[in-house]
Design an enzyme around this catalytic site. Structure first.
Site, short mmCIF file in Angstrom:
data_model
loop_
_atom_site.label_atom_id
_atom_site.label_comp_id
_atom_site.label_asym_id
_atom_site.label_seq_id
_atom_site.Cartn_x
_atom_site.Cartn_y
_atom_site.Cartn_z
N ARG A 155 14.29 -0.33 6.55
CA ARG A 155 13.59 -0.69 5.31
C ARG A 155 14.67 -1.15 4.34
NH1 ARG A 155 8.66 2.30 5.24
NH2 ARG A 155 8.09 1.01 3.47
N LYS A 190 -1.70 7.87 3.41
CA LYS A 190 -2.01 6.44 3.48
C LYS A 190 -3.15 6.16 4.44
CE LYS A 190 2.80 5.21 2.74
NZ LYS A 190 3.78 4.19 3.10
N PRO A 221 0.82 -1.22 0.00
CA PRO A 221 0.00 0.00 0.00
C PRO A 221 0.86 1.27 0.00
CG PRO A 221 -0.76 -1.55 1.65
CD PRO A 221 0.57 -2.04 1.17
N GLU A 222 0.71 2.04 -1.07
CA GLU A 222 1.30 3.37 -1.12
C GLU A 222 0.14 4.30 -1.38
OE1 GLU A 222 5.07 3.89 -2.35
OE2 GLU A 222 5.64 1.79 -2.30
#
Ligand SMILES: [Zn+2]
Length: 262
Positions: A250, A51, A2-3
């Protein structure tokens, strides 16, 4: 993953399924909202901010309320016809069910599920920087916020939703490739921040309305990104092997030749 565009698309799914409809039932499978019942509330609007998903509800004689949810890495909303089998995900991942006379919206593995008066929505999303997909997208404000931390890396700055809202790991990596920026470049060392945030916005905006995300223009499997997910594969521009490394918990991908260390 999800972006901003995925969340925007999800808001459209909920809009199509629920907007203008009165809820005939609700089921919250999260302890904090277990006794909440939204039966009788009407869905006025489905919106996204970065988001975050915001479902705005109204009911005569009551202040409008907003049901907030966040997809994080793995959440999803699906809509079904009444009586249709729910095939989206395993049932134990269901967190919210909203029913109307003509559809059922099922939220899987959602996070930060909160119900607040709409007047207090800003307590949930007020910290966010300009929304890449918002009508009020403001690149100058995003640049101003990023510039406030000149020693942060540009990769970190793009992911920080307080600077600009809607960039995830995919668009971060792809934006940096297209701007020729080494991911660990400090913000102070980026000569064109406006060009950088504008590139990120263009990439996210160009993927609205479909579920396959591409930054190359190709929708064919294996051709949708320049560097993201392409470790050790040849750079599409120069043929050098794409590299992958951890960065701030990340992963990031980059071409050592197209994005040289300054
Ligand atoms: Zn290259």
């Amino acid at each position: 993953m999800p972006e901003g565009d995925t969340v925007w698309n999800t808001a459209r799914v909920l809009e199509k399924a629920l907007t203008g409809e009165t809820l005939t039932g609700s089921d919250f499978r999260v302890p904090r909202l277990a006794t909440t019942d939204l039966t009788g509330w009407t869905v006025a609007e489905s919106a996204s901010r970065g988001k975050h998903l915001l479902l705005r509800l109204t009911r005569e004689g009551r202040p409008p309320h907003t049901l907030h949810s966040h997809l994080r890495m793995d959440g999803a909303w699906r809509s079904y016809a009444p009586g249709e089998r729910w095939t989206g995900r395993p049932a134990h991942l269901i967190r919210v069910v909203l029913r109307t006379a003509r559809s059922v919206a099922v939220g899987y593995h959602l996070h930060e599920i909160t119900l607040v008066p709409t007047a207090e929505e800003e307590t949930l999303v007020g910290h966010l920087g300009p929304d890449l997909l918002g009508a009020d997208w403001d690149p100058a404000e995003a640049v101003r916020r990023i510039s406030a931390a000149p020693s942060a890396t540009i990769a970190e700055a793009l992911l920080d939703q307080r600077n600009l809202a809607g960039v995830g790991n995919l668009y971060k990596a792809e934006t940096l490739f297209l701007r020729g920026l080494w991911p660990w470049t400090p913000v102070a060392g980026v000569t064109d921040l406006t060009g950088t945030v504008t590139m990120a916005q263009k990439l996210v905006a160009s993927n609205r309305g479909r579920w396959t995300q591409t930054t190359t223009g190709s929708l064919r499997k294996g051709e949708t990104s320049y560097v993201y997910g392409r470790r050790a594969q040849p750079c599409r521009r120069c043929g050098t092997a794409i590299r992958k490394a951890e960065q701030d918990e990340r992963v990031t991908y980059w071409c050592p030749r197209c994005q040289p260390e300054p």
